[in-house]
Scaffold this motif. Structure first.
Motif, short mmCIF file in Angstrom:
data_model
loop_
_atom_site.label_atom_id
_atom_site.label_comp_id
_atom_site.label_asym_id
_atom_site.label_seq_id
_atom_site.Cartn_x
_atom_site.Cartn_y
_atom_site.Cartn_z
N ARG A 1 0.95 4.08 -2.95
CA ARG A 1 0.71 5.50 -2.69
C ARG A 1 1.90 6.34 -3.17
O ARG A 1 1.73 7.40 -3.75
CB ARG A 1 0.48 5.73 -1.19
CG ARG A 1 -0.86 5.23 -0.69
CD ARG A 1 -0.92 5.36 0.83
NE ARG A 1 -2.16 4.88 1.37
CZ ARG A 1 -3.16 5.65 1.78
NH1 ARG A 1 -3.07 6.95 1.69
NH2 ARG A 1 -4.25 5.13 2.27
N GLN B 1 -6.95 13.48 -7.07
CA GLN B 1 -5.70 13.52 -7.86
C GLN B 1 -6.00 13.98 -9.29
O GLN B 1 -5.32 14.86 -9.81
CB GLN B 1 -5.05 12.13 -7.91
CG GLN B 1 -4.48 11.67 -6.62
CD GLN B 1 -3.04 12.10 -6.46
OE1 GLN B 1 -2.39 12.54 -7.37
NE2 GLN B 1 -2.55 11.96 -5.25
N GLU C 1 0.83 -1.21 0.00
CA GLU C 1 0.00 0.00 0.00
C GLU C 1 0.87 1.26 0.00
O GLU C 1 0.61 2.21 -0.75
CB GLU C 1 -0.92 0.00 1.21
CG GLU C 1 -1.82 1.22 1.29
CD GLU C 1 -2.67 1.26 2.54
OE1 GLU C 1 -3.16 2.35 2.87
OE2 GLU C 1 -2.86 0.21 3.19
N PHE D 1 -7.20 4.41 2.64
CA PHE D 1 -7.05 3.55 1.47
C PHE D 1 -8.37 2.90 1.09
O PHE D 1 -8.56 2.51 -0.06
CB PHE D 1 -5.97 2.50 1.73
CG PHE D 1 -5.49 1.82 0.49
CD1 PHE D 1 -4.75 2.52 -0.46
CD2 PHE D 1 -5.79 0.48 0.26
CE1 PHE D 1 -4.32 1.90 -1.60
CE2 PHE D 1 -5.33 -0.14 -0.88
CZ PHE D 1 -4.60 0.57 -1.82
N GLU D 2 -9.27 2.79 2.02
CA GLU D 2 -10.57 2.19 1.72
C GLU D 2 -11.37 3.05 0.75
O GLU D 2 -12.27 2.57 0.08
CB GLU D 2 -11.39 1.99 3.01
CG GLU D 2 -10.76 1.05 4.01
CD GLU D 2 -9.66 1.70 4.83
OE1 GLU D 2 -9.76 2.91 5.16
OE2 GLU D 2 -8.68 0.99 5.12
N LYS D 3 -11.05 4.34 0.69
CA LYS D 3 -11.74 5.26 -0.21
C LYS D 3 -10.79 5.70 -1.32
O LYS D 3 -10.67 6.87 -1.63
CB LYS D 3 -12.23 6.48 0.58
CG LYS D 3 -13.22 6.12 1.67
CD LYS D 3 -13.64 7.33 2.43
CE LYS D 3 -14.63 6.95 3.52
NZ LYS D 3 -15.08 8.09 4.29
N ILE D 4 -10.13 4.74 -1.94
CA ILE D 4 -9.13 5.03 -2.96
C ILE D 4 -9.73 5.73 -4.17
O ILE D 4 -9.08 6.57 -4.80
CB ILE D 4 -8.38 3.73 -3.39
CG1 ILE D 4 -7.18 4.03 -4.29
CG2 ILE D 4 -9.32 2.77 -4.10
CD1 ILE D 4 -6.02 4.60 -3.58
N GLU D 5 -11.00 5.45 -4.47
CA GLU D 5 -11.63 6.11 -5.63
C GLU D 5 -11.79 7.62 -5.40
O GLU D 5 -11.64 8.41 -6.32
CB GLU D 5 -12.98 5.46 -5.98
CG GLU D 5 -14.05 5.55 -4.91
CD GLU D 5 -13.95 4.50 -3.82
OE1 GLU D 5 -14.70 4.63 -2.83
OE2 GLU D 5 -13.14 3.57 -3.94
N LEU E 1 -9.73 9.40 -3.46
CA LEU E 1 -8.35 9.88 -3.56
C LEU E 1 -7.97 10.07 -5.03
O LEU E 1 -7.42 11.11 -5.41
CB LEU E 1 -7.39 8.91 -2.89
CG LEU E 1 -5.90 9.20 -3.07
CD1 LEU E 1 -5.54 10.53 -2.45
CD2 LEU E 1 -5.07 8.07 -2.50
N LEU E 2 -8.28 9.09 -5.86
CA LEU E 2 -7.98 9.20 -7.29
C LEU E 2 -8.77 10.34 -7.94
O LEU E 2 -8.26 11.03 -8.83
CB LEU E 2 -8.26 7.88 -8.00
CG LEU E 2 -7.31 6.73 -7.64
CD1 LEU E 2 -7.78 5.44 -8.28
CD2 LEU E 2 -5.90 7.06 -8.03
N ASP F 1 -2.04 11.85 -0.66
CA ASP F 1 -1.66 10.46 -0.94
C ASP F 1 -1.36 9.65 0.31
O ASP F 1 -1.65 8.47 0.36
CB ASP F 1 -0.45 10.42 -1.87
CG ASP F 1 -0.84 10.67 -3.31
OD1 ASP F 1 -2.04 10.61 -3.62
OD2 ASP F 1 0.06 10.95 -4.12
N TYR G 1 -5.00 10.10 3.12
CA TYR G 1 -6.38 9.72 2.78
C TYR G 1 -6.56 8.22 3.01
O TYR G 1 -5.69 7.42 2.66
CB TYR G 1 -6.69 10.09 1.33
CG TYR G 1 -8.13 10.43 1.14
CD1 TYR G 1 -8.59 11.72 1.44
CD2 TYR G 1 -9.06 9.48 0.73
CE1 TYR G 1 -9.92 12.04 1.29
CE2 TYR G 1 -10.39 9.81 0.58
CZ TYR G 1 -10.82 11.08 0.87
OH TYR G 1 -12.13 11.40 0.74
#
Length: 185
Positions: free
Chosen positions: A9, A110, A5, A100-104, A106-107, A95, A98
């Motif tokens: 990131r 970005q 992970e 990681f469970e809500k990676i979408e 974060l993306l 990065d 945030y």
């Protein structure tokens, strides 16, 4: 946070900063030092460290003081460089902090930040990017010469046979009676 992970990131941040750096250096007369990329990577590392240890308010004030001293003791940065630094610091904090469970999400952030940065860079640098070549030129500074745009354009056109160009005055040297120019064509 496991090593995979953390590596993911870091890779996302590194690719984001490379895109920002590429679009920041599209102007011929103003470039960002490649070492400024390290600011985002260092911020990423510091934020990771701060999530792993208990810190006090004193460390936060100390970091603020260090950055303040650096700001007033170093050369002035261009607007382009300041925006690049702010964007890389923001991306690095996003990065690492945030969830990681809500990676979408974060993306999404970005892509939005990088998208706005690229759009603004293209709009701002449109004039400079239309000229692909640049040369250094010296023109004599005679007694009846004025620094008006039209006079300088005429002097440049007398030296080189180019109709469409832009220029930037680099230095007016009163000792040698010359004007150093950077001509974009």
């Amino acid at each position: 946070m496991d090593l995979n992970e953390l590596a993911g990131r870091f890779l996302l941040l590194f690719l984001s900063i490379l895109v920002l750096y590429f679009f920041s250096n599209r102007k011929d007369n103003e470039t960002i030092n490649p070492l400024m990329v390290i600011v985002g990577l260092c911020t990423f590392s510091l934020c990771y460290l701060f999530t792993k240890i208990e810190i006090g308010v004193g460390i936060g004030f100390g970091l603020f003081a260090i950055f303040s001293i650096l700001r007033f003791r170093t050369q002035s940065f261009t607007v382009n460089a300041i925006i690049f630094l702010f964007a890389t610091i923001t991306l690095s904090i996003l990065d690492i902090m945030y969830p990681f469970e809500k990676i979408e999400i974060l993306l999404f952030f970005q892509v939005i930040i990088i998208g706005f940065y690229i759009a603004a860079s293209v709009i701002v640098n449109k004039k400079a990017s239309s000229y692909l070549n640049a040369i250094d030129m010296k023109i004599p500074l005679v007694s009846d010469f004025s620094l008006e745009n039209g006079n300088i354009r005429k002097a440049i056109q007398e030296k080189i046979n180019i109709k469409h160009f832009d220029f930037k005055i680099v230095l007016v040297n009163m000792v040698t009676n010359e004007i150093d120019l950077l001509v974009f064509y």
